[in-house]
Motif scaffolding. Structure first.
Motif, PDB file in Angstrom:
ATOM      1  N   ALA A   1       0.845  -1.196   0.000  1.00  0.00           N
ATOM      2  CA  ALA A   1       0.000   0.000   0.000  1.00  0.00           C
ATOM      3  C   ALA A   1       0.879   1.244   0.000  1.00  0.00           C
ATOM      4  CB  ALA A   1      -0.927   0.019   1.210  1.00  0.00           C
ATOM      5  N   VAL A   2       0.338   2.291  -0.599  1.00  0.00           N
ATOM      6  CA  VAL A   2       0.939   3.624  -0.572  1.00  0.00           C
ATOM      7  C   VAL A   2      -0.120   4.550   0.011  1.00  0.00           C
ATOM      8  CG1 VAL A   2       1.964   5.494  -1.917  1.00  0.00           C
ATOM      9  CG2 VAL A   2       2.342   3.110  -2.603  1.00  0.00           C
ATOM     10  N   GLY A   3       0.115   5.017   1.227  1.00  0.00           N
ATOM     11  CA  GLY A   3      -0.928   5.747   1.921  1.00  0.00           C
ATOM     12  C   GLY A   3      -2.095   4.821   2.202  1.00  0.00           C
ATOM     13  N   ASP A   4      -3.294   5.282   1.893  1.00  0.00           N
ATOM     14  CA  ASP A   4      -4.493   4.490   2.148  1.00  0.00           C
ATOM     15  C   ASP A   4      -4.918   3.653   0.947  1.00  0.00           C
ATOM     16  OD1 ASP A   4      -4.771   5.463   4.768  1.00  0.00           O
ATOM     17  OD2 ASP A   4      -5.819   7.262   4.058  1.00  0.00           O
ATOM     18  N   LEU A   5      -4.142   3.696  -0.115  1.00  0.00           N
ATOM     19  CA  LEU A   5      -4.471   2.933  -1.322  1.00  0.00           C
ATOM     20  C   LEU A   5      -3.587   1.695  -1.423  1.00  0.00           C
ATOM     21  CD1 LEU A   5      -4.691   5.789  -4.000  1.00  0.00           C
ATOM     22  CD2 LEU A   5      -6.583   4.734  -2.747  1.00  0.00           C
ATOM     23  N   THR A   6      -4.161   0.605  -1.908  1.00  0.00           N
ATOM     24  CA  THR A   6      -3.297  -0.528  -2.240  1.00  0.00           C
ATOM     25  C   THR A   6      -2.326  -0.069  -3.317  1.00  0.00           C
ATOM     26  OG1 THR A   6      -4.662  -1.380  -4.049  1.00  0.00           O
ATOM     27  CG2 THR A   6      -5.216  -2.111  -1.790  1.00  0.00           C
ATOM     28  N   THR A   7      -1.209  -0.764  -3.454  1.00  0.00           N
ATOM     29  CA  THR A   7      -0.230  -0.357  -4.461  1.00  0.00           C
ATOM     30  C   THR A   7      -0.845  -0.396  -5.852  1.00  0.00           C
ATOM     31  OG1 THR A   7       1.513  -1.272  -3.062  1.00  0.00           O
ATOM     32  CG2 THR A   7       2.083  -0.794  -5.352  1.00  0.00           C
ATOM     33  N   THR A   8      -1.657  -1.395  -6.125  1.00  0.00           N
ATOM     34  CA  THR A   8      -2.305  -1.474  -7.440  1.00  0.00           C
ATOM     35  C   THR A   8      -3.190  -0.257  -7.673  1.00  0.00           C
ATOM     36  OG1 THR A   8      -2.246  -3.896  -7.413  1.00  0.00           O
ATOM     37  CG2 THR A   8      -3.848  -2.852  -8.878  1.00  0.00           C
ATOM     38  N   GLU A   9      -3.956   0.144  -6.658  1.00  0.00           N
ATOM     39  CA  GLU A   9      -4.807   1.336  -6.792  1.00  0.00           C
ATOM     40  C   GLU A   9      -3.963   2.597  -6.956  1.00  0.00           C
ATOM     41  OE1 GLU A   9      -8.585  -0.134  -4.006  1.00  0.00           O
ATOM     42  OE2 GLU A   9      -6.879   0.937  -3.106  1.00  0.00           O
TER      43      GLU A   9
END
Length: 394
Positions: free
Chosen positions: A147-155
């Motif tokens: 994850a990057v912040g509150d998003l999954t890495t894919t998102e």
């Protein structure tokens, strides 16, 4: 930073690049000047970029989002932001602007400490930079960026490309993941790292722009009988030549020499690289091949030439040479590695950064805004593209 071989063949490139080298007016740019330079940038990239085959159909991916942004440019800040977005569309870590904002994305790999590669549905961490915030936090190769912040890495990767109207296909996926992991220059990074056993940690890591690395450009020591010379991101500093010479002056005849290039991500110039290689040749020797695809596209005639390294009077070492490389060996560091390999050195470690070609400084015609993109392709002496060179395992 990474100007690589721009100075080497500047004279040869004048006919192609001179019209772009200087702004065409001496008065302050107008609103229309900024807009016209934005609109001109895609064509400039198509004309000069050495790796047109990486572009869809050989054309700049000029999405509706980018077109609208270019049309709306009216000042220097808007032009610079648009130029950042346009170069991002190349998904090429070696294409950068000459200036930036405090919140611009970190230049990768110079200011990164994680190498991310998509592996199926996972975002694998395949390398961690030594003496970095990520290493200090215990991140290891084999972990995953989940994850990057509150998003999954894919998102997060999808959102990164959606901002400029593109999708996360092909090389874009890994490029975006590495940039996201490096973060914005002016803030901490919020990354979730998952270990192979499934345990996850949410880490706040400082930007490498906030780090001070107070190390000499060249360090040397004797280890297991070999003279180990480490270059600390100083291949663009002429003082490195004298420091390397001083280290080599301590070498015994026949002693093994290890040249550590694992911390050279920001490139440099061939003057320094050739000075280093000059210790290990007796006569002129080829070390890399250059090509100018823009000239071939314009004239239909391919232009390619071999660059040589020359022996340096009074400076010659006979003995085995080993070169250590890794993901933070970039640009000129990569050229030095393939050049030493051509002279018989044993190159070991992880794959290098794989930065494409040699970058030149190009200025937009009306405003003089500086962009840096790969203009030359570079090859090892056997004709293999430099970015495809693979070292032997340690």
């Amino acid at each position: 930073m990474r100007i690589s071989h721009a100075l080497l063949l500047a004279a040869l490139a004048l006919l192609t690049l001179a019209p772009l080298a200087t702004a065409q007016t001496t008065s302050a740019p107008t609103v229309e000047d900024y807009r016209q330079d934005a609109l001109a940038l895609p064509a400039l990239i198509e004309e000069q970029y050495a790796y047109a085959e990486r572009l869809p159909g050989g054309a700049f991916p000029n999405t509706d989002v980018l077109k609208a942004e270019a049309e709306a440019v009216h000042d220097q800040a808007g032009l610079l932001r648009y130029a950042e977005h346009a170069l991002t569309a190349l998904a090429d870590h070696h294409a950068i602007t000459g200036s930036s904002f405090s919140d611009s994305w970190a230049v990768t790999p110079s200011y990164s400490d994680l190498w991310i590669e998509p592996q199926g549905q996972a975002w694998a961490i395949t390398a961690v930079r030594a003496d970095s915030p990520a290493q200090a936090a215990g991140v290891q190769p084999g972990d995953r960026l989940t994850a990057v912040g509150d998003l999954t890495t894919t998102e997060a990767v999808a959102a990164f490309w959606r901002e400029i109207g593109l999708s996360a296909t092909g090389d874009r996926a890994g490029y975006a993941a590495r940039v996201l992991a490096a973060g914005r220059r002016d803030r901490q990074r919020d990354l979730t790292i998952t270990a192979p056993d499934g345990s996850a940690r949410r880490l706040n890591l400082p930007s490498l722009y906030a780090m001070q690395r107070d190390r000499p450009g060249v360090e040397s020591r004797v280890q297991d009988g070999a003279l180990v010379i480490r270059i600390n991101d100083a291949l663009g500093d002429r003082a490195t030549i004298a420091a390397f010479d001083a280290a080599m002056a301590t070498a015994r005849e026949g002693q093994a020499v290890v040249i550590d290039l694992t911390e050279t991500p920001s490139g440099g110039n061939t003057v320094v690289a050739r000075a280093i290689m000059g210790w290990f040749v007796d006569a002129p020797a080829a070390y890399q091949i250059h090509a100018l695809p823009a000239e071939a596209r314009e004239t239909g005639i391919e232009r390619r030439w071999v660059e040589q390294v020359m022996a340096r009077p009074g400076k010659r070492h006979h003995g085995p040479i080993k070169v250590q490389v890794g993901r933070w060996t970039g640009s000129t560091g990569e050229g030095l590695a393939i050049g030493l390999h051509a002279q018989g050195a044993h190159v070991v470690g992880q794959p290098m950064a794989g930065l494409l070609g040699a970058i030149y400084d190009l200025r937009l015609p009306r405003t003089g805004l500086l962009v840096k993109i790969p203009i030359e392709k570079l090859y090892a002496v056997d004709g293999a593209p430099r970015e495809q060179f693979r070292p032997a395992p340690n």
